[in-house]
Design an enzyme around this catalytic site. Sequence first.
Site, PDB file in Angstrom:
ATOM      1  CE  LYS A 195      42.272  51.967  80.220  1.00  0.00           C
ATOM      2  NZ  LYS A 195      43.608  52.870  79.596  1.00  0.00           N
TER       3      LYS A 195
ATOM      4  CE1 TYR B 254      52.806  23.572  96.888  1.00  0.00           C
ATOM      5  CE2 TYR B 254      51.975  25.151  96.060  1.00  0.00           C
ATOM      6  CZ  TYR B 254      52.255  23.520  95.973  1.00  0.00           C
ATOM      7  OH  TYR B 254      51.895  23.034  95.052  1.00  0.00           O
TER       8      TYR B 254
HETATM    9  C1  LIG Z   1      42.862  53.900  80.571  1.00  0.00           C
HETATM   10  C2  LIG Z   1      42.578  55.085  80.549  1.00  0.00           C
HETATM   11  C3  LIG Z   1      41.175  56.250  80.842  1.00  0.00           C
HETATM   12  C4  LIG Z   1      40.478  55.440  81.554  1.00  0.00           C
HETATM   13  O1  LIG Z   1      40.622  55.910  82.633  1.00  0.00           O
HETATM   14  P1  LIG Z   1      40.231  55.551  84.555  1.00  0.00           P
HETATM   15  O2  LIG Z   1      41.082  55.821  85.086  1.00  0.00           O
HETATM   16  O3  LIG Z   1      40.260  54.076  84.164  1.00  0.00           O
HETATM   17  O4  LIG Z   1      39.148  56.260  84.158  1.00  0.00           O
HETATM   18  C5  LIG Z   1      41.108  57.395  80.133  1.00  0.00           C
HETATM   19  N1  LIG Z   1      41.916  57.943  79.278  1.00  0.00           N
HETATM   20  C6  LIG Z   1      43.764  56.961  78.994  1.00  0.00           C
HETATM   21  C7  LIG Z   1      44.013  57.436  77.507  1.00  0.00           C
HETATM   22  C8  LIG Z   1      43.329  55.492  78.485  1.00  0.00           C
HETATM   23  O5  LIG Z   1      44.673  55.407  78.664  1.00  0.00           O
END
Ligand SMILES: *Cc1c(COP(=O)(O)O)cnc(C)c1O
Length: 369
Positions: free
Chosen positions: A37, A261
């Site tokens: 993702k 800044y």
């Molecule tokens: C993002 C996510 C993962 C992966 O999690 P990590 O901590 O990056 O390994 C797995 N399952 C779900 C439902 C997620 O939202």
Amino acid sequence: MTTTANAILTIDLDAVVANYDLLRTLLGNTECAAVVKADAYGLGVGRIAPALAAAGCDTFFVATVDEGSMLKTVLRSRWPGAEVHVLGGATPGTKRALAGDGLIPSLNSLEEIDAWKRLQAKWPTPLPVDIHIDTGMRRLGLPPNELATVVSNPERLTGLHIRYLMSHLACADEHDHPMNQEQLAQFRAALAIMPTAKAAFCNSAGIFLGNDYHFDLARPGIALYGANPLSSSPNPMTQVIALKGKILQVRVVDTPQTVGYGATYQFAGPARIATVGVGYADGFLRSLSNVGFGHVGDVRVPIVGRVSMDLIALDVSSVPENEAYPGAFIELIGPHNPVDNVARLAGTIGYEVLTRMGSRFHRQYVGGP
Ligand SMILES: *Cc1c(COP(=O)(O)O)cnc(C)c1O
């Protein structure tokens, strides 16, 4: 090096595959999917997913329908059978796109289940789905009252082609957190409704909780990208990224001058500072102001003053002039200063540092198929 880039992000695809292989070894007979993702946690799903598919991964998870459709396009020619699961659910307006693109949604409520059954009833082919059960994260998935409804009326699921029953751990990075066992018990109880369904439970950290947590499929994300999935043990993963920023200008300063800044940093004496073309617009977090650092060779060079939109200043007084000059690069993330270290200094987590990596960086992929 000749480049127009102000910063170069190097992404090591062999390291991603090495991380995948390590997780697979830990998982034994449990299948290992890949969570890609948010553009593979900012590292470029168009390169990461094919590298993992070539290494044998055939199940991917994304958050949104659009990410899923894009990933299908990436995988279609060489890996047409690869499964793409969408965690965000089959919300109103998404079902036709999900079904049309062959995406596998997590159904997160009875309402989504009923709507999907209506779609399935008029669809000529099976439309596989995951059923997400909320065991304690309390963001997505069937809440306990809806699960109870399914337990007493199992026919509510009739007509669905269930690929996995899944749930998500809230505290897996803390090995001894009591929530892990509570969620495991709840998940097992839910699985009892459908003893033949396959189950998917673990994120990266969950894999390290041991066999009890593994079930049929694991869904690691962050560990693939080299950040530490565990909050209080050394990082077992291989670093994947390195970031270096180009020096645009070097200037000599002296007390009582200040830099940046807000004039938040005052020089104590004569110094040389290098202005580097990376800033918060590139995801180099502003909270690194006056606390972050880079490296020239093995020499640590502190960030002085505030991180601005396109620029940071680093004190390179301790580096010979012929190593810090306009056009030379300073390591900002890399072997001396891994992602988790930068995240800690910035007051955040490796996930956020990775997913914010800026669109202005020139990306250089090494290794891979
Ligand atoms: C993002 C996510 C993962 C992966 O999690 P990590 O901590 O990056 O390994 C797995 N399952 C779900 C439902 C997620 O939202």
